[in-house]
Design an enzyme around this catalytic site. Structure first.
Site, PDB file in Angstrom:
ATOM      1  N   GLU A  99     -82.863 -38.180 -75.096  1.00  0.00           N
ATOM      2  CA  GLU A  99     -83.845 -38.579 -76.006  1.00  0.00           C
ATOM      3  C   GLU A  99     -84.849 -37.617 -74.779  1.00  0.00           C
ATOM      4  OE1 GLU A  99     -84.745 -42.905 -75.784  1.00  0.00           O
ATOM      5  OE2 GLU A  99     -86.856 -42.233 -75.518  1.00  0.00           O
ATOM      6  N   ARG A 128     -94.239 -37.480 -75.138  1.00  0.00           N
ATOM      7  CA  ARG A 128     -95.464 -38.116 -74.593  1.00  0.00           C
ATOM      8  C   ARG A 128     -96.286 -36.683 -73.978  1.00  0.00           C
ATOM      9  NH1 ARG A 128     -92.082 -42.710 -70.969  1.00  0.00           N
ATOM     10  NH2 ARG A 128     -91.218 -43.502 -72.257  1.00  0.00           N
ATOM     11  N   LYS A 185     -83.861 -50.891 -79.758  1.00  0.00           N
ATOM     12  CA  LYS A 185     -84.054 -50.663 -78.326  1.00  0.00           C
ATOM     13  C   LYS A 185     -84.787 -52.128 -78.010  1.00  0.00           C
ATOM     14  CE  LYS A 185     -86.926 -47.581 -75.710  1.00  0.00           C
ATOM     15  NZ  LYS A 185     -87.080 -46.764 -75.668  1.00  0.00           N
TER      16      LYS A 185
HETATM   17  C1  3PG Z   1     -88.958 -45.798 -71.907  1.00  0.00           C
HETATM   18  O1  3PG Z   1     -89.938 -45.254 -73.321  1.00  0.00           O
HETATM   19  O2  3PG Z   1     -87.629 -45.902 -72.806  1.00  0.00           O
HETATM   20  C2  3PG Z   1     -88.831 -45.782 -70.680  1.00  0.00           C
HETATM   21  O3  3PG Z   1     -90.385 -45.554 -71.126  1.00  0.00           O
HETATM   22  C3  3PG Z   1     -88.169 -46.078 -70.092  1.00  0.00           C
HETATM   23  O4  3PG Z   1     -88.308 -46.471 -68.508  1.00  0.00           O
HETATM   24  P1  3PG Z   1     -88.068 -46.424 -67.124  1.00  0.00           P
HETATM   25  O5  3PG Z   1     -88.915 -45.417 -66.824  1.00  0.00           O
HETATM   26  O6  3PG Z   1     -88.546 -48.106 -67.199  1.00  0.00           O
HETATM   27  O7  3PG Z   1     -86.370 -46.257 -67.033  1.00  0.00           O
END
Ligand code: 3PG
Length: 223
Positions: free
Chosen positions: A46, A50, A133
């Protein structure tokens, strides 16, 4: 006959058990990163929108058959359109937006939107979704919340993400309603900034080993 993309995607994700959530600032890092993750047997990736180069990174990785690349942090239809046009094979959102879901469903592109409450889970089911999710997982009750959601929503599968790392991934993988976990720990920004692809490969490998041992012990969503 070829399997529908949605089935192929969810089977690949279930098999992999853990999906890296990637933020890239440089297009030149996209293929070396994907290669490093492959060393750790992670090929479903994925790449989030961002950063300003997220779409270009998706386009770059999508040229190769060996990776299944999706777009993360897709916030609306326009994001989804741009990501799909760039070659994204699946879409991930932090929240649940009806327009974005419908856009993807109309195009037969798997979409995994974020939910964290019973109302959102119910809305997702009523949009025809069976995989969502659970975000942000740790902040919204983690394993206990997922166990509680299993009762009213027995057929809904989750990809918990947010606050998950090697240390706590087992507790999620053992839940029958968890298809896979997501996280950014194996692709953390400092590792990318220092182009430490060897370490990224090792962290991916450790994560996959953890999935394999959880599955070997008969845990997780194999059915
Ligand atoms: C996401 O967008 O899925 C999260 O920012 C990932 O979360 P993490 O950085 O705590 O793994």
């Amino acid at each position: 006959m070829a399997k529908p993309l949605a089935d192929h995607f969810s089977e690949s994700l279930r098999e992999q058990g853990v999906i890296p959530v990637i933020v890239l600032d440089q297009v030149a890092d996209a293929v070396p990163l994907a290669e490093a993750l492959s060393m750790g047997e992670l090929s479903v990736l994925e790449i989030t929108l961002r950063s300003s180069v997220g779409l270009e990174c998706i386009e770059t990785v999508a040229k190769y058959d060996r990776w299944m690349v999706g777009a993360g942090t897709v916030l609306n239809r326009d994001d989804a359109r741009r990501a799909i046009d760039s070659g994204a094979q699946f879409i991930v959102s932090p929240g649940l937006d009806e327009g974005t879901v419908a856009y993807c469903q109309d195009r037969n592109i798997p979409i995994v939107p974020g939910v964290c409450t019973p109302s959102e889970a119910q809305r997702a089911i009523n949009m025809g979704l069976r995989l969502v999710k659970f975000f942000p997982a740790e902040a919204f009750g983690g394993v206990a919340t997922l166990k509680a959601l299993k009762g009213p929503f027995p057929n809904l599968k989750f990809v918990p993400t947010g606050g998950i790392a090697l240390e706590n991934m087992d507790s999620y993988l053992e839940l029958p309603n968890v298809l896979a976990v997501g996280g950014s720990w194996m692709v953390a920004r400092p590792l990318l900034e220092s182009k430490n692809f060897a370490q990224i490969g090792s962290l991916a490998h450790f994560a996959r080993e953890r999935v394999k041992s959880a599955r070997h012990e008969g845990l997780g969503s194999l059915g």
